[in-house]
Design a protein around this motif. Structure first.
Motif, PDB file in Angstrom:
ATOM      1  N   TYR A  45       0.820  -1.200   0.000  1.00 30.64           N
ATOM      2  CA  TYR A  45       0.000   0.000   0.000  1.00 30.64           C
ATOM      3  C   TYR A  45       0.864   1.265   0.000  1.00 30.64           C
ATOM      4  O   TYR A  45       0.542   2.254  -0.673  1.00 30.64           O
ATOM      5  CB  TYR A  45      -0.917   0.008   1.216  1.00 30.64           C
ATOM      6  CG  TYR A  45      -2.090  -0.947   1.133  1.00 30.64           C
ATOM      7  CD1 TYR A  45      -2.552  -1.411  -0.095  1.00 30.64           C
ATOM      8  CD2 TYR A  45      -2.740  -1.386   2.288  1.00 30.64           C
ATOM      9  CE1 TYR A  45      -3.630  -2.287  -0.172  1.00 30.64           C
ATOM     10  CE2 TYR A  45      -3.814  -2.262   2.216  1.00 30.64           C
ATOM     11  CZ  TYR A  45      -4.246  -2.714   0.985  1.00 30.64           C
ATOM     12  OH  TYR A  45      -5.309  -3.583   0.906  1.00 30.64           O
ATOM     13  N   LYS A  46       1.950   1.234   0.763  1.00 32.53           N
ATOM     14  CA  LYS A  46       2.838   2.400   0.836  1.00 32.53           C
ATOM     15  C   LYS A  46       3.424   2.739  -0.532  1.00 32.53           C
ATOM     16  O   LYS A  46       3.761   3.897  -0.798  1.00 32.53           O
ATOM     17  CB  LYS A  46       3.970   2.138   1.830  1.00 32.53           C
ATOM     18  CG  LYS A  46       3.541   2.102   3.290  1.00 32.53           C
ATOM     19  CD  LYS A  46       4.731   1.786   4.177  1.00 32.53           C
ATOM     20  CE  LYS A  46       4.312   1.652   5.642  1.00 32.53           C
ATOM     21  NZ  LYS A  46       5.473   1.268   6.518  1.00 32.53           N
ATOM     22  N   ASN A  47       3.558   1.750  -1.380  1.00 34.04           N
ATOM     23  CA  ASN A  47       4.151   1.946  -2.705  1.00 34.04           C
ATOM     24  C   ASN A  47       3.086   2.020  -3.809  1.00 34.04           C
ATOM     25  O   ASN A  47       3.366   1.711  -4.973  1.00 34.04           O
ATOM     26  CB  ASN A  47       5.126   0.812  -3.009  1.00 34.04           C
ATOM     27  CG  ASN A  47       6.400   0.900  -2.188  1.00 34.04           C
ATOM     28  OD1 ASN A  47       7.301   1.688  -2.477  1.00 34.04           O
ATOM     29  ND2 ASN A  47       6.486   0.082  -1.144  1.00 34.04           N
ATOM     30  N   ASN A  48       1.878   2.443  -3.397  1.00 34.14           N
ATOM     31  CA  ASN A  48       0.774   2.597  -4.355  1.00 34.14           C
ATOM     32  C   ASN A  48       0.537   1.320  -5.163  1.00 34.14           C
ATOM     33  O   ASN A  48       0.326   1.352  -6.376  1.00 34.14           O
ATOM     34  CB  ASN A  48       1.054   3.761  -5.310  1.00 34.14           C
ATOM     35  CG  ASN A  48       1.158   5.086  -4.590  1.00 34.14           C
ATOM     36  OD1 ASN A  48       0.368   5.375  -3.687  1.00 34.14           O
ATOM     37  ND2 ASN A  48       2.140   5.900  -4.978  1.00 34.14           N
ATOM     38  N   SER A  49       0.573   0.220  -4.475  1.00 33.42           N
ATOM     39  CA  SER A  49       0.388  -1.075  -5.119  1.00 33.42           C
ATOM     40  C   SER A  49      -0.416  -1.971  -4.184  1.00 33.42           C
ATOM     41  O   SER A  49      -0.892  -1.528  -3.143  1.00 33.42           O
ATOM     42  CB  SER A  49       1.742  -1.717  -5.452  1.00 33.42           C
ATOM     43  OG  SER A  49       2.516  -1.912  -4.275  1.00 33.42           O
ATOM     44  N   VAL A  50      -0.590  -3.219  -4.577  1.00 32.85           N
ATOM     45  CA  VAL A  50      -1.351  -4.161  -3.772  1.00 32.85           C
ATOM     46  C   VAL A  50      -0.618  -5.493  -3.735  1.00 32.85           C
ATOM     47  O   VAL A  50       0.070  -5.852  -4.698  1.00 32.85           O
ATOM     48  CB  VAL A  50      -2.776  -4.335  -4.335  1.00 32.85           C
ATOM     49  CG1 VAL A  50      -2.742  -4.955  -5.719  1.00 32.85           C
ATOM     50  CG2 VAL A  50      -3.656  -5.156  -3.398  1.00 32.85           C
ATOM     51  N   LEU A  51      -0.732  -6.182  -2.611  1.00 31.94           N
ATOM     52  CA  LEU A  51      -0.202  -7.540  -2.528  1.00 31.94           C
ATOM     53  C   LEU A  51      -0.857  -8.343  -3.643  1.00 31.94           C
ATOM     54  O   LEU A  51      -2.075  -8.342  -3.785  1.00 31.94           O
ATOM     55  CB  LEU A  51      -0.520  -8.127  -1.153  1.00 31.94           C
ATOM     56  CG  LEU A  51       0.273  -9.362  -0.696  1.00 31.94           C
ATOM     57  CD1 LEU A  51       1.772  -9.092  -0.677  1.00 31.94           C
ATOM     58  CD2 LEU A  51      -0.207  -9.805   0.683  1.00 31.94           C
ATOM     59  N   VAL A  52      -0.054  -9.006  -4.455  1.00 34.22           N
ATOM     60  CA  VAL A  52      -0.495  -9.500  -5.752  1.00 34.22           C
ATOM     61  C   VAL A  52      -1.782 -10.322  -5.680  1.00 34.22           C
ATOM     62  O   VAL A  52      -1.976 -11.146  -4.799  1.00 34.22           O
ATOM     63  CB  VAL A  52       0.628 -10.317  -6.431  1.00 34.22           C
ATOM     64  CG1 VAL A  52       0.908 -11.613  -5.677  1.00 34.22           C
ATOM     65  CG2 VAL A  52       0.287 -10.610  -7.879  1.00 34.22           C
ATOM     66  N   LEU A  93       7.459 -14.279   5.368  1.00 32.72           N
ATOM     67  CA  LEU A  93       7.755 -14.767   4.024  1.00 32.72           C
ATOM     68  C   LEU A  93       8.117 -13.591   3.127  1.00 32.72           C
ATOM     69  O   LEU A  93       7.911 -12.425   3.478  1.00 32.72           O
ATOM     70  CB  LEU A  93       6.538 -15.497   3.435  1.00 32.72           C
ATOM     71  CG  LEU A  93       5.892 -16.626   4.247  1.00 32.72           C
ATOM     72  CD1 LEU A  93       4.654 -17.128   3.510  1.00 32.72           C
ATOM     73  CD2 LEU A  93       6.885 -17.765   4.478  1.00 32.72           C
ATOM     74  N   PHE A  94       8.655 -13.913   1.985  1.00 34.68           N
ATOM     75  CA  PHE A  94       8.807 -12.890   0.951  1.00 34.68           C
ATOM     76  C   PHE A  94       7.421 -12.541   0.419  1.00 34.68           C
ATOM     77  O   PHE A  94       6.427 -13.218   0.722  1.00 34.68           O
ATOM     78  CB  PHE A  94       9.712 -13.405  -0.166  1.00 34.68           C
ATOM     79  CG  PHE A  94      11.127 -13.676   0.286  1.00 34.68           C
ATOM     80  CD1 PHE A  94      12.044 -12.644   0.415  1.00 34.68           C
ATOM     81  CD2 PHE A  94      11.530 -14.977   0.586  1.00 34.68           C
ATOM     82  CE1 PHE A  94      13.341 -12.887   0.834  1.00 34.68           C
ATOM     83  CE2 PHE A  94      12.826 -15.230   1.006  1.00 34.68           C
ATOM     84  CZ  PHE A  94      13.743 -14.181   1.140  1.00 34.68           C
ATOM     85  N   TYR A  95       7.334 -11.518  -0.412  1.00 36.21           N
ATOM     86  CA  TYR A  95       6.028 -11.099  -0.928  1.00 36.21           C
ATOM     87  C   TYR A  95       6.180 -10.462  -2.317  1.00 36.21           C
ATOM     88  O   TYR A  95       7.294 -10.099  -2.721  1.00 36.21           O
ATOM     89  CB  TYR A  95       5.339 -10.132   0.035  1.00 36.21           C
ATOM     90  CG  TYR A  95       6.117  -8.872   0.294  1.00 36.21           C
ATOM     91  CD1 TYR A  95       5.851  -7.702  -0.431  1.00 36.21           C
ATOM     92  CD2 TYR A  95       7.108  -8.816   1.284  1.00 36.21           C
ATOM     93  CE1 TYR A  95       6.560  -6.534  -0.181  1.00 36.21           C
ATOM     94  CE2 TYR A  95       7.818  -7.663   1.536  1.00 36.21           C
ATOM     95  CZ  TYR A  95       7.542  -6.514   0.782  1.00 36.21           C
ATOM     96  OH  TYR A  95       8.261  -5.369   1.030  1.00 36.21           O
ATOM     97  N   VAL A  96       5.051 -10.299  -3.008  1.00 38.65           N
ATOM     98  CA  VAL A  96       5.042  -9.686  -4.346  1.00 38.65           C
ATOM     99  C   VAL A  96       3.968  -8.622  -4.385  1.00 38.65           C
ATOM    100  O   VAL A  96       2.803  -8.879  -4.047  1.00 38.65           O
ATOM    101  CB  VAL A  96       4.753 -10.737  -5.448  1.00 38.65           C
ATOM    102  CG1 VAL A  96       4.761 -10.079  -6.827  1.00 38.65           C
ATOM    103  CG2 VAL A  96       5.767 -11.878  -5.389  1.00 38.65           C
ATOM    104  N   CYS A  97       4.368  -7.405  -4.795  1.00 42.62           N
ATOM    105  CA  CYS A  97       3.417  -6.298  -4.971  1.00 42.62           C
ATOM    106  C   CYS A  97       3.182  -6.078  -6.476  1.00 42.62           C
ATOM    107  O   CYS A  97       4.055  -6.341  -7.298  1.00 42.62           O
ATOM    108  CB  CYS A  97       3.968  -5.008  -4.373  1.00 42.62           C
ATOM    109  SG  CYS A  97       4.272  -5.063  -2.590  1.00 42.62           S
ATOM    110  N   LYS A  98       2.010  -5.564  -6.789  1.00 42.34           N
ATOM    111  CA  LYS A  98       1.685  -5.238  -8.184  1.00 42.34           C
ATOM    112  C   LYS A  98       1.037  -3.861  -8.253  1.00 42.34           C
ATOM    113  O   LYS A  98       0.192  -3.521  -7.440  1.00 42.34           O
ATOM    114  CB  LYS A  98       0.720  -6.278  -8.749  1.00 42.34           C
ATOM    115  CG  LYS A  98       0.285  -5.978 -10.172  1.00 42.34           C
ATOM    116  CD  LYS A  98      -0.764  -6.968 -10.671  1.00 42.34           C
ATOM    117  CE  LYS A  98      -1.263  -6.595 -12.052  1.00 42.34           C
ATOM    118  NZ  LYS A  98      -2.315  -7.521 -12.548  1.00 42.34           N
ATOM    119  N   ARG A  99       1.445  -3.082  -9.260  1.00 40.58           N
ATOM    120  CA  ARG A  99       0.834  -1.760  -9.474  1.00 40.58           C
ATOM    121  C   ARG A  99       0.619  -1.544 -10.971  1.00 40.58           C
ATOM    122  O   ARG A  99       1.299  -2.151 -11.791  1.00 40.58           O
ATOM    123  CB  ARG A  99       1.702  -0.643  -8.906  1.00 40.58           C
ATOM    124  CG  ARG A  99       3.098  -0.570  -9.495  1.00 40.58           C
ATOM    125  CD  ARG A  99       3.974   0.460  -8.848  1.00 40.58           C
ATOM    126  NE  ARG A  99       3.448   1.799  -8.982  1.00 40.58           N
ATOM    127  CZ  ARG A  99       4.044   2.872  -8.447  1.00 40.58           C
ATOM    128  NH1 ARG A  99       5.156   2.719  -7.713  1.00 40.58           N
ATOM    129  NH2 ARG A  99       3.519   4.067  -8.617  1.00 40.58           N
TER     130      ARG A  99
END
Length: 219
Positions: A128-135, A213-219
């Protein structure tokens, strides 16, 4: 029978008889001339009428041609405008704002694959901080894209959670229910309060949200 007198050189009067046939002959000739004149006038009128019909048809065809030409011009302009708009959209898609450093572009989207391990809620907030969403993975195309970005031997948070907790209902972070899925065999099994979703070497698994865990963001 009519008699006409004519004096000769001796002073005598000569009579010449004229029959009624002479007058009849004259009248028939006049009638024939009149008929010819009538026919001539009728033919001329018919010719003029035919010419007017032909002229009207030519005018109508000319008007139709002009209308078709105008419509063709409008259609051509519409086609060129639509093609230009499509071209501009493609250019905008190809030349949109570059992805931030450390993000990878796939099509019109940017993906960030983390290098740190955090909890599911922390991963959600970081995106959210990076204007994205957890994939969010809505179809196989998205899944195939994600599998190309992550490491096969690593676990990553995805934007999937039970709602409410401990229920059999799974929802994505955008509030939509799970339709497409790629659960591993026997999953989700909800062992020990496993309320968050992860992608684990390709298939999905439910796991406690407090794991890191690691995670993936998408924007």
């Amino acid at each position: 029978m009519r008699n006409k007198e004519k004096r000769n050189m001796h002073g005598h009067t000569d009579r010449k008889d004229f029959s009624a046939d002479d007058d009849t002959y004259v009248n028939i000739e006049e009638l024939e001339n009149g008929a010819k004149l009538f026919r001539s006038v009728g033919t001329k009128k018919a010719t003029n009428k035919k010419n007017r019909v032909i002229l009207a048809a030519l005018i109508l065809l000319t008007i139709l041609f002009l209308i078709l030409a105008a419509m063709s011009g409008l259609l051509l302009r519409y086609y060129l405008t639509a093609r230009e708009a499509i071209s501009q959209l493609k250019n905008q898609e190809n030349n949109c704002t570059p992805c931030p450093d450390g993000w990878k572009r796939v099509g019109s989207s940017c993906y960030y694959v983390s290098e740190e391990e955090i909890t599911w809620e922390e991963a959600r907030d970081e995106c959210y901080k990076n204007n994205s969403v957890l994939v969010i993975i809505k179809d196989k195309t998205e899944l195939d894209t994600l599998n190309k970005l992550i490491k096969n031997d690593t676990r990553y948070w995805i934007g999937l959670t039970r709602y409410p907790e401990a229920s059999i209902i799974w929802k994505w972070l955008d509030g939509t229910q799970l339709t497409f899925n790629n659960w591993g065999e026997g999953e989700p099994n909800n062992l020990n309060g496993e309320n968050c979703g992860e992608i684990r070497f390709g298939p999905w698994n439910d796991t406690p949200c407090t794991e890191t865990l690691f995670y993936v963001c998408k924007r």
